[in-house]
Scaffold this motif. Structure first.
Motif, short mmCIF file in Angstrom:
data_model
loop_
_atom_site.label_atom_id
_atom_site.label_comp_id
_atom_site.label_asym_id
_atom_site.label_seq_id
_atom_site.Cartn_x
_atom_site.Cartn_y
_atom_site.Cartn_z
N PRO A 73 16.73 -7.43 1.03
CA PRO A 73 16.71 -6.81 2.19
C PRO A 73 15.44 -6.20 2.65
CG PRO A 73 18.42 -5.97 0.52
CD PRO A 73 17.14 -6.24 0.02
N VAL A 74 14.81 -5.80 3.40
CA VAL A 74 13.61 -5.81 4.70
C VAL A 74 14.04 -4.90 5.78
CG1 VAL A 74 12.83 -7.33 3.55
CG2 VAL A 74 13.58 -7.93 5.60
N ASN A 75 15.15 -4.49 5.55
CA ASN A 75 15.47 -2.81 6.72
C ASN A 75 14.35 -2.20 7.15
OD1 ASN A 75 17.05 -2.50 4.85
ND2 ASN A 75 17.71 -1.64 5.74
N ALA A 76 13.78 -1.08 6.26
CA ALA A 76 12.88 -0.01 6.17
C ALA A 76 11.46 -0.86 6.31
CB ALA A 76 12.92 0.67 4.96
N LEU A 80 7.30 -1.05 9.92
CA LEU A 80 6.54 -1.82 11.42
C LEU A 80 7.16 -1.83 12.76
CD1 LEU A 80 6.17 -5.12 9.19
CD2 LEU A 80 4.48 -3.17 9.48
N ASP A 81 7.81 -1.27 13.31
CA ASP A 81 8.38 -1.77 14.46
C ASP A 81 8.38 -0.33 15.39
OD1 ASP A 81 9.54 -4.25 14.63
OD2 ASP A 81 11.37 -3.60 14.62
N SER A 82 8.20 0.83 14.36
CA SER A 82 8.35 2.08 15.21
C SER A 82 6.57 2.37 14.81
CB SER A 82 8.71 2.57 13.35
OG SER A 82 10.15 3.45 13.73
N VAL A 83 6.22 2.27 14.00
CA VAL A 83 4.34 1.97 14.38
C VAL A 83 3.70 1.53 15.09
CG1 VAL A 83 2.08 1.44 12.88
CG2 VAL A 83 3.70 2.03 11.94
N ALA A 84 4.64 0.12 15.65
CA ALA A 84 3.60 -0.68 16.69
C ALA A 84 4.94 -0.05 18.33
CB ALA A 84 5.07 -1.47 17.11
N HIS A 85 5.75 0.67 18.12
CA HIS A 85 5.63 1.75 19.11
C HIS A 85 5.12 2.52 19.44
CE1 HIS A 85 8.73 3.53 22.29
NE2 HIS A 85 8.65 4.48 21.37
N LEU A 86 5.01 3.69 18.23
CA LEU A 86 3.79 4.52 18.50
C LEU A 86 3.06 4.22 19.13
CD1 LEU A 86 4.65 6.19 15.13
CD2 LEU A 86 5.41 7.88 17.55
N SER A 88 7.39 -8.64 13.33
CA SER A 88 7.39 -7.20 13.51
C SER A 88 6.29 -6.80 13.69
CB SER A 88 7.96 -5.84 11.69
OG SER A 88 9.70 -6.53 12.17
N VAL A 89 5.47 -7.98 12.00
CA VAL A 89 4.37 -7.63 12.28
C VAL A 89 3.39 -8.54 13.32
CG1 VAL A 89 1.53 -9.26 11.18
CG2 VAL A 89 3.80 -7.96 9.62
N GLU A 90 3.54 -9.28 13.95
CA GLU A 90 3.61 -9.39 15.45
C GLU A 90 3.48 -8.10 17.15
OE1 GLU A 90 0.83 -11.62 17.96
OE2 GLU A 90 1.56 -12.34 16.22
#
Length: 310
Positions: free
Chosen positions: A31-34, A39-45, A298-300
């Motif tokens: 699992p890599v959901n966290a 990462l998606d949260s950081v990108a949005h912020l 997510s990294v992208e």
């Protein structure tokens, strides 16, 4: 104007773990959901709030000895059988992956032995404000409302981006928000109210029979927590008999709880290069992590967000 964003990292990755389906896995099925959600949260912020500086703040000690010594019930219900923090089995292995990705991306991460991330954020916010930088504290923990300060002559703003309903539905907590929500006039008043009210999720019993409204009313009458305690000890004060008895019965708790609730603003947090990077710190390491964990999208998104800040 410099703007520092402080991430309550554990708050974000716990919420990501519970909010993102565990069907998101690495190529080997791990699992890599966290990881993906963090990462998606950081990108949005980064995209929406556009900080010039950022630090992922870490819990080097999630239950510091000085707080447990003051109040043994502090977070006691969260202690696992091995003495660590009780957490889902599938989350633990994902945290080091987040650490490695932050390092490869070049995003600063810092903790402080013997202190919680709350103390790291309070210390870094205090330092940044003294340098003239506005501060955004990203957290789902209401305790950090105590850090809020509005901008004034020669004083930058410290606000909380509260993610209780999710990063995309966060609330910007400033003094006007605190007044409207809790009828308190400062971050310190919020902390005093929190001591009186208590917080079962942190093992803080509060004063029996004193909820938020009663706590705020007491603080407005007597100024602050010390004033409330003095009124309880003063037979001539206009406290009702019932309120006096409740406060006196909780005297030991009220003497100890402020040390637990109030963040440390002068913790020995090391200095870090917190400038938002213009490029990954280690492209090869980042590529290997993306391949190993299957987190390319997510990294992208983080890289696109960083590029937008140049």
């Amino acid at each position: 104007m410099p703007r520092l964003m402080l991430l309550d990292s554990a708050s974000l990755y716990f919420r990501a773990f519970h909010g993102v389906p565990d069907s998101l896995t690495a190529p080997d099925g791990t699992p890599v959901n966290a990881v993906r959600g963090f990462l998606d949260s950081v990108a949005h912020l980064l995209t929406v709030h556009r900080p010039t500086h950022l630090v992922a703040c870490w819990d080097d000690d999630w239950r510091p000895a000085f707080r447990v010594e003051a109040l043994p019930s502090y977070k006691a219900h969260r202690v696992a059988a091995d003495g660590g923090e009780d957490a889902p089995d599938a989350l633990g292995p994902q945290v080091p992956v987040i650490v490695d990705l932050l390092a490869a991306l070049g995003l600063a991460r810092v903790g402080c032995p013997g202190f919680e991330a709350d103390d790291v954020m309070a210390t870094l916010a205090t330092r940044a404000a003294a340098r003239g930088s506005d501060v955004d504290v990203v957290t789902g923990d209401r305790d950090l409302f105590q850090l809020v300060e509005d901008a004034g002559p020669g004083r930058p703003a410290v606000q909380v981006l509260y993610v209780g309903r999710g990063v995309r539905r966060l609330e910007v907590v400033d003094l006007a928000w605190l007044r409207a929500k809790y009828d308190v006039d400062s971050g310190q008043a919020y902390a005093d109210m929190a001591v009186l009210r208590g917080d079962p999720s942190d093992g803080l019993p509060g004063v029996a029979g004193v909820g938020e409204k009663t706590a705020v009313g007491l603080l407005r009458r007597f100024g602050d927590l010390a004033g409330v305690q003095a009124a309880a000890q003063d037979p001539a004060s206009d406290l009702s008999t019932g309120q006096r008895q409740k406060l006196l019965a909780a005297a030991d708790y009220l003497a100890a709880a402020p040390l637990v609730v109030r963040t440390v603003r002068e913790a020995p947090v090391p200095e870090v290069d917190d400038a938002v990077p213009t490029a990954p710190a280690d492209v090869d390491a980042l590529g290997a992590l993306v391949h190993r964990w299957g987190v390319q999208s997510s990294v992208e998104r983080v890289l696109v967000a960083l590029a937008s800040l140049r």
